[in-house]
Design a protein around this motif. Structure first.
Motif, PDB file in Angstrom:
ATOM      1  N   VAL A  31      35.705  63.878  92.254  1.00 36.17           N
ATOM      2  CA  VAL A  31      36.220  62.770  91.459  1.00 36.17           C
ATOM      3  C   VAL A  31      35.358  61.561  91.809  1.00 36.17           C
ATOM      4  O   VAL A  31      34.940  61.395  92.957  1.00 36.17           O
ATOM      5  CB  VAL A  31      37.730  62.521  91.719  1.00 36.17           C
ATOM      6  N   GLU A  32      35.035  60.737  90.806  1.00 43.21           N
ATOM      7  CA  GLU A  32      34.151  59.591  91.028  1.00 43.21           C
ATOM      8  C   GLU A  32      34.656  58.376  90.279  1.00 43.21           C
ATOM      9  O   GLU A  32      35.139  58.469  89.152  1.00 43.21           O
ATOM     10  CB  GLU A  32      32.723  59.910  90.578  1.00 43.21           C
ATOM     11  N   VAL A  33      34.531  57.219  90.914  1.00 44.65           N
ATOM     12  CA  VAL A  33      34.781  55.938  90.252  1.00 44.65           C
ATOM     13  C   VAL A  33      33.465  55.162  90.319  1.00 44.65           C
ATOM     14  O   VAL A  33      32.802  55.134  91.354  1.00 44.65           O
ATOM     15  CB  VAL A  33      35.949  55.153  90.903  1.00 44.65           C
ATOM     16  N   GLU A  51      34.152  53.306  85.134  1.00 43.96           N
ATOM     17  CA  GLU A  51      34.267  54.666  84.608  1.00 43.96           C
ATOM     18  C   GLU A  51      34.886  55.555  85.678  1.00 43.96           C
ATOM     19  O   GLU A  51      34.613  55.391  86.870  1.00 43.96           O
ATOM     20  CB  GLU A  51      32.900  55.232  84.220  1.00 43.96           C
ATOM     21  N   LEU A  52      35.714  56.477  85.235  1.00 43.76           N
ATOM     22  CA  LEU A  52      36.293  57.490  86.093  1.00 43.76           C
ATOM     23  C   LEU A  52      35.825  58.843  85.588  1.00 43.76           C
ATOM     24  O   LEU A  52      35.777  59.064  84.373  1.00 43.76           O
ATOM     25  CB  LEU A  52      37.814  57.457  86.055  1.00 43.76           C
ATOM     26  N   SER A  70      36.179  55.559  80.255  1.00 42.84           N
ATOM     27  CA  SER A  70      35.931  54.173  80.647  1.00 42.84           C
ATOM     28  C   SER A  70      37.288  53.500  80.839  1.00 42.84           C
ATOM     29  O   SER A  70      38.251  53.805  80.143  1.00 42.84           O
ATOM     30  CB  SER A  70      35.097  53.446  79.595  1.00 42.84           C
ATOM     31  N   VAL A  71      37.328  52.586  81.822  1.00 43.59           N
ATOM     32  CA  VAL A  71      38.589  51.937  82.158  1.00 43.59           C
ATOM     33  C   VAL A  71      38.343  50.451  82.358  1.00 43.59           C
ATOM     34  O   VAL A  71      37.741  50.043  83.345  1.00 43.59           O
ATOM     35  CB  VAL A  71      39.183  52.524  83.467  1.00 43.59           C
ATOM     36  N   ARG A 171      31.690  58.945  95.059  1.00 40.18           N
ATOM     37  CA  ARG A 171      32.140  60.277  94.662  1.00 40.18           C
ATOM     38  C   ARG A 171      32.773  60.978  95.863  1.00 40.18           C
ATOM     39  O   ARG A 171      32.217  60.963  96.961  1.00 40.18           O
ATOM     40  CB  ARG A 171      30.957  61.095  94.139  1.00 40.18           C
ATOM     41  N   TYR A 172      33.936  61.568  95.618  1.00 37.17           N
ATOM     42  CA  TYR A 172      34.640  62.346  96.645  1.00 37.17           C
ATOM     43  C   TYR A 172      34.633  63.796  96.233  1.00 37.17           C
ATOM     44  O   TYR A 172      35.137  64.146  95.168  1.00 37.17           O
ATOM     45  CB  TYR A 172      36.070  61.833  96.810  1.00 37.17           C
ATOM     46  N   LYS A 173      34.036  64.662  97.055  1.00 31.76           N
ATOM     47  CA  LYS A 173      33.991  66.107  96.780  1.00 31.76           C
ATOM     48  C   LYS A 173      35.187  66.772  97.442  1.00 31.76           C
ATOM     49  O   LYS A 173      35.513  66.485  98.585  1.00 31.76           O
ATOM     50  CB  LYS A 173      32.694  66.721  97.313  1.00 31.76           C
ATOM     51  N   PHE A 174      35.836  67.672  96.700  1.00 34.35           N
ATOM     52  CA  PHE A 174      36.983  68.398  97.269  1.00 34.35           C
ATOM     53  C   PHE A 174      36.834  69.884  97.072  1.00 34.35           C
ATOM     54  O   PHE A 174      35.990  70.345  96.362  1.00 34.35           O
ATOM     55  CB  PHE A 174      38.306  67.897  96.681  1.00 34.35           C
TER      56      PHE A 174
END
Length: 174
Positions: A31-33, A51-52, A70-71, A171-174
């Motif tokens: 997940v990335e912001v 952007e998410l 987009s946010v 970015r967070y990798k899970f």
């Protein structure tokens, strides 16, 4: 200037071919912001926004689903995109490759390569019904599952002025 995106992809590909480290998959469920700043040719100033995005691999396969939106900010809310993709690992011993098919008749090709010392490079081309995007990203691992991404995109739309976009994301990798 018209050929700059293609030349950039070729330069990135050539540079990554001579990188000291062997390729390894930079693709992962994540997940990335991102904070983005977009400039349009012939228009003074720029637009800012957020952007998410999220990518999830389906089980232990190389198939994945990606969603992006987009946010807020000047770019507004809800420029949404969803795509399905498949990755090919270590193609020609140079890079990982992903092929995607997405909403609004989009088709994409992405190349990812580990460069060593926690750095990675990404390059992608996405063909849309009304134009195309070319993006290059330099990624730096902060800790094992968190990285910072600095990107630049060339945005070309039929019948509209070209645009360029800088992005800085976590970015967070899970």
């Amino acid at each position: 200037m018209k050929h700059l995106p293609i030349l950039s992809l070729l330069a990135l590909g050539t540079a990554s071919a001579y990188a000291a480290s062997a390729p390894s998959s930079l693709f992962a469920s994540n997940v990335e912001v991102s904070y983005v700043q977009q400039s349009t040719d012939g228009v003074a100033g720029h637009l800012n926004g957020w952007e998410l995005s999220a990518t999830a691999y389906l089980g232990k396969s190389d198939a994945f689903v990606n969603a992006q939106t987009s946010v807020g900010g000047d770019l507004g809310n809800g420029a949404d995109e969803v795509s399905l993709g498949y990755r090919l690992k270590n193609v020609a011993s140079l890079a990982d490759v992903a092929l995607t098919v997405g909403s609004d008749e989009s088709y994409g090709l992405a190349l990812h390569r580990a460069l060593g010392a926690g750095f990675g490079a990404w390059a992608s081309y996405e063909r849309l019904a009304n134009g195309h995007d070319v993006t290059v990203v330099l990624s730096k691992s902060i800790v094992s599952n968190v990285s910072a991404d600095l990107g630049y995109s060339w945005i070309v739309r039929d019948g509209a002025a070209d645009a360029n976009q800088w992005s800085l994301g976590v970015r967070y990798k899970f």
